[in-house]
Design an enzyme around this catalytic site. Structure first.
Site, PDB file in Angstrom:
ATOM      1  N   PRO A   1       0.815  -1.222   0.000  1.00 37.04           N
ATOM      2  CA  PRO A   1       0.000   0.000   0.000  1.00 37.04           C
ATOM      3  C   PRO A   1       0.846   1.269   0.000  1.00 37.04           C
ATOM      4  CG  PRO A   1      -0.793  -1.565   1.627  1.00 37.04           C
ATOM      5  CD  PRO A   1       0.517  -2.096   1.123  1.00 37.04           C
ATOM      6  N   GLU A   2       0.290   2.295  -0.614  1.00 41.75           N
ATOM      7  CA  GLU A   2       0.929   3.605  -0.612  1.00 41.75           C
ATOM      8  C   GLU A   2       0.581   4.330   0.685  1.00 41.75           C
ATOM      9  OE1 GLU A   2       2.594   4.598  -3.661  1.00 41.75           O
ATOM     10  OE2 GLU A   2       2.128   2.626  -4.462  1.00 41.75           O
TER      11      GLU A   2
ATOM     12  N   LYS B   1       4.167   3.811   6.107  1.00 42.11           N
ATOM     13  CA  LYS B   1       3.284   2.688   5.805  1.00 42.11           C
ATOM     14  C   LYS B   1       2.972   1.837   7.038  1.00 42.11           C
ATOM     15  CE  LYS B   1       4.893   2.437   1.038  1.00 42.11           C
ATOM     16  NZ  LYS B   1       5.354   1.563  -0.057  1.00 42.11           N
TER      17      LYS B   1
ATOM     18  N   ASN C   1       5.015   1.567  -5.294  1.00 40.95           N
ATOM     19  CA  ASN C   1       5.245   1.405  -6.723  1.00 40.95           C
ATOM     20  C   ASN C   1       4.414   2.340  -7.583  1.00 40.95           C
ATOM     21  OD1 ASN C   1       7.229  -0.652  -6.731  1.00 40.95           O
ATOM     22  ND2 ASN C   1       5.666  -2.187  -6.308  1.00 40.95           N
TER      23      ASN C   1
ATOM     24  N   ARG D   1       8.336  -5.665  -8.131  1.00 42.10           N
ATOM     25  CA  ARG D   1       8.149  -4.215  -8.129  1.00 42.10           C
ATOM     26  C   ARG D   1       7.883  -3.754  -9.557  1.00 42.10           C
ATOM     27  NH1 ARG D   1       8.856  -2.226  -3.282  1.00 42.10           N
ATOM     28  NH2 ARG D   1      10.348  -3.054  -1.773  1.00 42.10           N
TER      29      ARG D   1
END
Length: 281
Positions: A2-3, A51, A165, A250
């Site tokens: 997750p971002e 995060k 990513n 990634r």
């Protein structure tokens, strides 16, 4: 993974559901904490740090969780059916009189003293959505290793916390350089824009249900997830390749026309070739 904006939203949901309320149910489904019972303790807050999620309880305890690739926290009302996955994927349950927070597939779950939180988050760089945000320090961290590819430097949470990513790919596109460009080769004017642009993107999306970087009605993202469809600016097919040492997937997207700089070695793109059906739009 997750971002930072996704984690910020998760922290807000948990805080709004639990903070200021006493636990009526406490269930940790991991061997190390299987006998721990926090029932009766009041939840003080849940805060994001990059995060990471920190849920604090009275008595000086903190629950540290990290969503990794597949984890999630879901909040349900009384009598509402739990829909986050099968029961065997549940790792934590925190319930109050009117809300229940259920943690699914949490690969990091740790109880620690609140005074020891720095042990698990102290290594992080400035948080893009946090009160400690320091754009000058974040940029200095990114530029500290001139030979390192920009995409890898952006993902390193020790440099700045919150980019995954998706934002890595979108930021590099907006800066007009490939994620494989050595950070030392990043033009000074674009380097100066980097921390401001990164924070702007995360701030703009922390309250949105669907992440948006383009400002366009029909397209949410410039390059991420678009391979091999045309670039929204120049119509060159967007490309995708893996970046990093191969220990984690990634997927990294870029436009070979709009972005200048090195491309990945041919073999790194091969594994993604058959994963994406050819679509137009």
């Amino acid at each position: 993974m997750p971002e930072g904006d996704t984690v910020w939203q998760a922290a807000r949901r948990l805080h709004e559901a639990l903070a200021g309320k006493a636990l009526t149910r406490s269930d940790f489904r991991v061997p190390k904490y299987a006998t721990v019972d926090l029932t009766g303790r009041t939840v003080l807050s849940t805060v994001p740090r990059g995060k990471h999620l920190l849920t604090r309880f009275e008595g000086g305890l903190t629950l540290h969780t990290h969503l990794r690739m597949e984890g999630s926290w879901k909040v349900y009302g009384t009598g509402e059916r739990w829909r986050g996955g099968p029961a065997h994927q549940i790792r934590a349950i925190l319930g109050t009189a009117d809300r229940t927070a259920v943690g699914y597939r949490l690969q990091v779950l740790e109880l620690l003293r609140t005074g020891e939180e720095e042990r698990v988050v102290g290594h992080l760089g400035p948080d893009l959505l946090g009160s400690d945000w320091d754009p000058e320090r974040a940029l200095a961290n990114v530029l500290a290793d001139p030979a390192r590819p920009l995409g890898e430097a952006l993902l390193d949470q020790r440099n700045l916390a919150g980019i995954g990513n998706i934002y890595k790919s979108e930021l590099c596109f907006l800066l007009g350089v490939t994620p494989w460009l050595p950070v030392g080769a990043l033009p000074a004017d674009r380097a100066g824009r980097l921390p401001v642009l990164a924070r702007r993107l995360l701030e703009a999306n922390r309250d949105r249900p669907v992440r948006q970087t383009t400002g366009l009605q029909r397209h949410d993202l410039f390059v991420y997830g678009r391979a091999p469809r045309p670039c929204l600016r120049c119509h060159t097919p967007v490309r995708v390749a893996d970046q990093g040492d191969g220990s984690q997937e990634r997927p990294t997207y870029w436009c070979p026309t709009c972005q200048t700089g090195p491309a990945p070695a041919p073999g790194t793109a091969q594994r993604w070739r058959d994963r994406y059906p050819r679509r137009t739009g």
